[in-house]
Design a protein around this motif. Sequence first.
Motif: not given
Length: 670
Positions: A95-99
Amino acid sequence: MAVELDEEGLRIDGEPFALLSGSVQYWRLDPRCWGAVLDSAAVLGFRCIETYAPWSVHEREDGSFDFEGPRDLGRFLDLAAERELKVILRPGPHINAELTGFGFPARVLADPECQARSAAGNPVWVPAPPRMFPAPSYAGDKLYQAFERYLVALAAHVRPRVHPAGPVILLQADNELCFFFRSGAFEQDYGPASIAEYRRFARKRYRRIDALREAYGDRSLDFDTLVPPSRFDARQLRDLPPYLDWQEFRELTLRVAIRRVASLFERHGLDLPVIHNLPMGSLRSPLDLAGLENDVAAVGLDLYYSRADYVPIKTRCLELCGASRFPFAAELGFGGHLAWPPVDLQDQTFATLVALMHGLRGFNFYMLVDRDRWYGAPIRRDGSLDPERADFVRRVLRLVRELGSARRRPDVGLATSRLYGRIESLSCVHAPLSPMALSALGLHASAWCGQERDRFGLGCKRIPAASLARTGRALFEALGLARLDFNLFELGDRKLEELRLLILPTVEFLSRRDAERLLDYMRRGGTLVVGPDLPDRDERGRKLGLLTRARSEPAICGQGRLVLWPDLDKRTPKQLESDLREAGRRAGCRLLPDPADESLETALHVEKHTGRLFVWIANPTAQERQAEISVPLGRRFLDIWRVRATERGDDGHLATSLPPYSVRVFEVLP
């Protein structure tokens, strides 16, 4: 199906539904504020929101799953339903999502069987803040088996809330699937599972070992021990097959991964249209947007740009319109990540309007709500609104709904081929930076394609990738100067008969399949412009006479025409402008309104059934500019973005000013 997504857009129970949403990441917010945040989304005019459901957020260290408190996805979906908000759900696995870790549990990232490998056998690291992590491999079964355990738990909370019983209307399979931005031709994946799949791919393609050995020029090869190339060493066209096969296999790897994730959704009762998104940057190999749309309902792009990025925004949108059945931005940047260059509301306004001007028909604002590692969204964490940004959102939603089904109707195509795209990727000299990453940084292919004749010339008169990149760039600029309405695409992406004029930069070789497509296009009445070479060989150096015969025997072209511009790679955009305009005139192409200033650009959107006409004018410069346009049959011009004021024209003539980095949109009234 109750929910449908196709060329005409999104429909729910047969009724049109605008694909306009904003991203709300529930697990990053105080659950006590969920209701207020969703109330604000509805007040802004949204009828739909989007959210990730990250695997790493919901999986505990002991392997169990947490869907309570701030992770109570079911409650969040119920609150959306109470406000009559539809939901696009993005469960991953990536998802990435800056996680940190892009949503993959740490145990998965640490599992050697789940890691992509370089040609040297090492993990491939993703250089993402706040710390790097090993790229997962989508080959084999291990990753999908692990993800399915999570999906079983997730589906128990989502399945009862799928339309028509609940608000969930679309699912996204994975996110920005591009080998985690390490998409260079020889960066990955050389892991055991990927190599095994590559060998199966080669066996299916060639069937007989003698056919493989002949194509690769090596009598010692065997299907069971075949090793993919790890660097580009082709010196002649006859050397290309192993490299082109490797590129095609990598394209197929991404398509199969999306197909497998989508099939898991269906297996566990999440029976909805599936979408996907591709990242910023080049859409060339190994990405294949049009191919992915054979596997999912629609594929969108991510657009994160500032006011200085007019040409990249235009380029990405014209590529999207040329390839996708429904051009939408799965992530249209609103605000920014703390690790990125800063953006402000003027950047947001200009980038959004330019994207809409050049054909974007739907979008998901990312982000709609501020949260950790992100700033500049229109809704604050407590659900209150940022007044200035909220006003912008309301105006954009009103504008898109005012436009209705009006859209660009281009009759010119600036094309390339998948073969040429593969050659371009193979010719990149800036590894480990990939063509996708380099173009996202604002560099054109002409800056990364190798210029050394002995390494990249393939025995041709010109260095193929470098020549094609330079010529394509000049034509792109020249078409804008000529005021022709065009899309960018690869041959085979869309139906060519929609175009009156097709322009294809060429070198000495082309695939037989593409040559047949071009011949069919001309027989249907289209005008084809090629150059600087007329292809007379295929990608293996074998004779290809389809286009040379078409030029020497015009009757072969039927009602169409074949035009060769042998000096195409030596001419500047300004030198090409008049010839392109004349070619368009002879082909019967429409011209866009001329704003009487070369630094300004225009677009026309037409509503097919009613004939409503909208004219767009963009000023991509840092200075105020004056535009003067003439639109036949126009008498009044209704400004539907700025003030909704009526400006009276003189026999269809309008003079207006444009501030720096601005776009104006007028409905042309009789």
